[in-house]
Design a protein around this motif. Structure first.
Motif, PDB file in Angstrom:
ATOM      1  N   GLY A  37       0.796  -1.212   0.000  1.00 33.71           N
ATOM      2  CA  GLY A  37       0.000   0.000   0.000  1.00 33.71           C
ATOM      3  C   GLY A  37       0.830   1.264   0.000  1.00 33.71           C
ATOM      4  N   ARG A  38       1.889   1.283  -0.800  1.00 38.74           N
ATOM      5  CA  ARG A  38       2.811   2.416  -0.763  1.00 38.74           C
ATOM      6  C   ARG A  38       2.995   3.028  -2.143  1.00 38.74           C
ATOM      7  N   LEU A 114      -2.580   1.256  -3.665  1.00 40.78           N
ATOM      8  CA  LEU A 114      -2.792   1.683  -2.287  1.00 40.78           C
ATOM      9  C   LEU A 114      -3.702   0.743  -1.518  1.00 40.78           C
ATOM     10  N   GLY A 115      -4.166  -0.328  -2.162  1.00 42.60           N
ATOM     11  CA  GLY A 115      -5.003  -1.310  -1.474  1.00 42.60           C
ATOM     12  C   GLY A 115      -6.372  -0.785  -1.120  1.00 42.60           C
ATOM     13  N   ALA A 116      -6.975   0.023  -2.000  1.00 40.28           N
ATOM     14  CA  ALA A 116      -8.263   0.650  -1.710  1.00 40.28           C
ATOM     15  C   ALA A 116      -9.376  -0.370  -1.479  1.00 40.28           C
ATOM     16  N   ASP A 117      -9.223  -1.574  -1.993  1.00 36.11           N
ATOM     17  CA  ASP A 117     -10.262  -2.597  -1.844  1.00 36.11           C
ATOM     18  C   ASP A 117     -10.112  -3.410  -0.563  1.00 36.11           C
ATOM     19  N   ASN A 118      -9.075  -3.113   0.225  1.00 33.36           N
ATOM     20  CA  ASN A 118      -8.796  -3.960   1.390  1.00 33.36           C
ATOM     21  C   ASN A 118      -8.685  -3.144   2.680  1.00 33.36           C
ATOM     22  N   LEU A 119      -9.537  -2.148   2.834  1.00 37.50           N
ATOM     23  CA  LEU A 119      -9.528  -1.320   4.033  1.00 37.50           C
ATOM     24  C   LEU A 119     -10.560  -1.864   5.021  1.00 37.50           C
ATOM     25  N   GLU A 184     -14.289   6.140  -3.011  1.00 41.55           N
ATOM     26  CA  GLU A 184     -15.170   4.966  -2.954  1.00 41.55           C
ATOM     27  C   GLU A 184     -15.032   4.151  -1.677  1.00 41.55           C
ATOM     28  N   PRO A 185     -13.821   3.928  -1.140  1.00 37.80           N
ATOM     29  CA  PRO A 185     -13.731   3.147   0.107  1.00 37.80           C
ATOM     30  C   PRO A 185     -14.468   3.775   1.281  1.00 37.80           C
ATOM     31  N   PHE A 186     -14.774   5.083   1.195  1.00 32.17           N
ATOM     32  CA  PHE A 186     -15.438   5.777   2.290  1.00 32.17           C
ATOM     33  C   PHE A 186     -16.963   5.785   2.125  1.00 32.17           C
ATOM     34  N   GLN A 187     -17.443   5.331   0.990  1.00 32.27           N
ATOM     35  CA  GLN A 187     -18.891   5.345   0.740  1.00 32.27           C
ATOM     36  C   GLN A 187     -19.626   4.371   1.655  1.00 32.27           C
ATOM     37  N   LYS A 188     -19.016   3.223   1.867  1.00 31.14           N
ATOM     38  CA  LYS A 188     -19.630   2.198   2.718  1.00 31.14           C
ATOM     39  C   LYS A 188     -18.528   1.624   3.599  1.00 31.14           C
TER      40      LYS A 188
END
Length: 572
Positions: A37-38, A114-119, A184-188
């Motif tokens: 994620g860097r 950045l791993g946006a799908d794995n938060l 998008e990761p903050f939407q849900k």
């Protein structure tokens, strides 16, 4: 002796892999990887440091005698050495000065890296926000790199750049930060994050996207439109660039794992095109069509019966093929992965110039943009290649293996992976997936498409073909739509050598199967053969051939995956 050599080798690759995993965007096949994620430094100084590091690793490998390694580590050594050689060559040729092509781009891959799908936790989201703040510096470094490429004529050709700024503009011109793909990761957000904390993180995201990310993309957009496009090279051939002949040869070695010259590859392509064309004529006759071959291609490209009316219709046709394949897998494979894949439409900002489909372990992407360019007669072959038994199955199995080093589990060698994808299309014949002559013609047009790639890629990059010559060649020989052909040709122009991996990998796998069938006779079990191909993972073609030779010598046994995989249902 083997134990000492194995330990020495293990120390080398474990140390290097730990270092590599901490770098951003390093890959084995020209595609971004979600490394920690860097967004690390990609400036010239950092690139030189990477080159020096891999040069040192190669010197360490030179001190090991492969014959002294255990049988398994001899395979690991062959795979790993090729990885390091390719990574080092990319640095030596300064490929980082051309960090995108018409198919893939660093600015589109940032969210993935950045791993946006794995938060999942507050710490994950906070780290993601911090990484978003690194985007401006990262963009500045990429712009500097591209300027250096412009200065020495090492660029993507001007002829394939039109419209490639759309995906940059999708971020740069988005005035509402909550509509940005980075938001998008903050939407849900996960339920385990308290509502008050979630609101705080959402507010921070809006601020950093509006104040840092959007301006950084705006700067890139201005550079792309006013500087890069006007100054990009007017030539097409890889061999026309600085040290181009050597670079194109290295691209061939990396993507095919074979030391073939362009003229030999071109000739293989011409021979395969002639062979497949005869099969296409025979299949055309089975449809009852009375006209010529060019008239048949026009009929296929224009008759409404061959095209979906809605995106959902195309997605559902793809899903129907995938479920038919599911019912056949147990007859052809002894081991199946636990992971399942989703069928997902390609994102609208990249869909106009994206390929028709692309498969990974978790998702099969289907392009629903411009439906009149997505013929239904190609859906069966596309689905077999991109989902199961193609990429989704192969990559999921590779990821679930526990007995291989990480550099093998997570590596991807194009000749192996794309060869397997094309071989999966071939399996559709045996599985009964091609129900009509039109489905079979779609399969053959996909076979022809990959054979044509050998001719077109070498034609462009070695023989001096124009873009129009390449378009005409695909138009005359395949039933691909005009949009697909234009997008594919642009991809071959801007990504030299990658298109060669499919057909050459497929021909090798098919050759090895025929060799095993002939040698083993009644002892040949198709499930054991396929499991053997998949168990070894992504390897150079010469390594794969040695493994199949051992499979034959041992009498065709069922391989031990050494993984946490689900056993496939055996055929009755």
């Amino acid at each position: 002796m083997a134990q000492d050599a194995d330990a020495q080798f293990r120390q080398i690759y474990q140390t290097e892999w730990a270092w590599r995993s901490g770098q951003a965007g390093i890959s084995n096949a020209g595609e971004a990887q979600p490394n920690n994620g860097r967004l690390d430094n990609v400036d010239a100084k950092s690139q030189q440091q990477r080159q020096d590091y891999w040069q040192g690793v190669l010197k360490q490998l030179d001190r090991i005698k492969p014959a002294q390694l255990s049988a398994e580590d001899q395979i690991n050594y062959a795979v790993y050495r090729a990885q390091i050689q390719n990574l080092l060559a990319a640095q030596q040729f300064k490929q980082w000065e051309m960090p995108f092509n018409s198919d893939s781009a660093f600015w589109s891959d940032i969210g993935y890296m950045l791993g946006a799908d794995n938060l999942r936790t507050q710490a994950d989201y906070q780290r993601y926000l911090q990484r978003l703040g690194e985007i401006p510096a990262y963009m500045d470094q990429q712009i500097d790199n591209m300027r250096a490429g412009l200065a020495r004529g090492f660029t993507v050709p001007r002829e394939v750049l039109d419209g490639r700024d759309v995906s940059i503009a999708a971020v740069a011109e988005q005035r509402d930060p909550t509509k940005s793909s980075f938001y998008e990761p903050f939407q849900k957000m996960p339920a385990n994050i308290p509502a008050e904390d979630a609101k705080r993180l959402q507010a921070q995201a809006s601020k950093v996207i509006a104040g840092q990310v959007v301006p950084a993309y705006g700067k890139l957009l201005t550079f792309f439109r006013t500087e890069y496009v006007p100054k990009a090279r007017k030539t097409l051939a890889a061999e026309s660039m600085p040290d181009g002949k050597a670079w194109y040869h290295q691209q061939i070695v990396e993507y095919t794992t074979l030391d073939l010259d362009p003229d030999a590859i071109h000739q293989i392509g011409l021979e395969q095109v002639a062979k497949i064309h005869a099969q296409m004529l025979e299949t055309m006759q089975q449809t009852g069509f009375k006209g010529s071959f060019p008239e048949f291609l026009t009929f296929l490209r224009t008759d409404p019966q061959f095209y979906a009316k809605t995106p959902d219709e195309l997605l559902m046709r793809s899903a129907w093929v995938a479920k038919q394949v599911d019912g056949q897998l147990g007859r052809y494979f002894g081991r199946l992965p636990r992971q399942r894949f989703a069928i997902v439409p390609v994102a609208p900002e990249i869909a106009p110039y994206y390929t028709s489909g692309r498969g990974g372990a978790s998702a099969y992407l289907v392009n629903t943009y411009d439906l009149p360019s997505r013929p239904l007669y190609n859906v069966a072959a596309l689905t077999l290649h991109e989902s199961a038994p193609g990429h989704s199955l192969q990559l999921a199995l590779a990821g679930e293996q526990q007995g291989q080093p990480a550099f093998r589990r997570e590596g991807y060698i194009s000749a192996y992976g794309e060869g397997w994808g094309l071989y999966s299309e071939y399996l559709g014949n045996e599985m009964g997936i091609y129900k009509t002559p039109y489905d079979r013609f779609g399969y053959l047009t996909y076979q022809m498409w990959r054979a044509c790639r050998l001719v077109v890629d070498t034609g462009i990059h070695h023989l001096g073909w124009t873009r129009q010559q390449a378009i005409d060649y695909l138009t005359d020989n395949t039933a691909l739509s005009a949009r697909e052909i234009a997008n594919e040709v642009d991809r071959y122009i801007s990504w030299p050598g990658q298109a060669l991996s499919y057909e050459l990998g497929y021909l090798k796998i098919l050759e090895l199967r025929q060799k095993a069938e002939k040698a083993l006779g009644e002892r040949f079990d198709i499930r054991h053969f396929h499991d053997t191909i998949l168990q070894i993972g992504s390897v150079p073609l010469p390594v794969l051939e040695k493994r199949v030779d051992k499979f034959i010598a041992d009498g065709g046994p069922e391989p031990d995956f050494g993984c946490d995989c689900a056993a496939g249902k055996k055929a009755p």
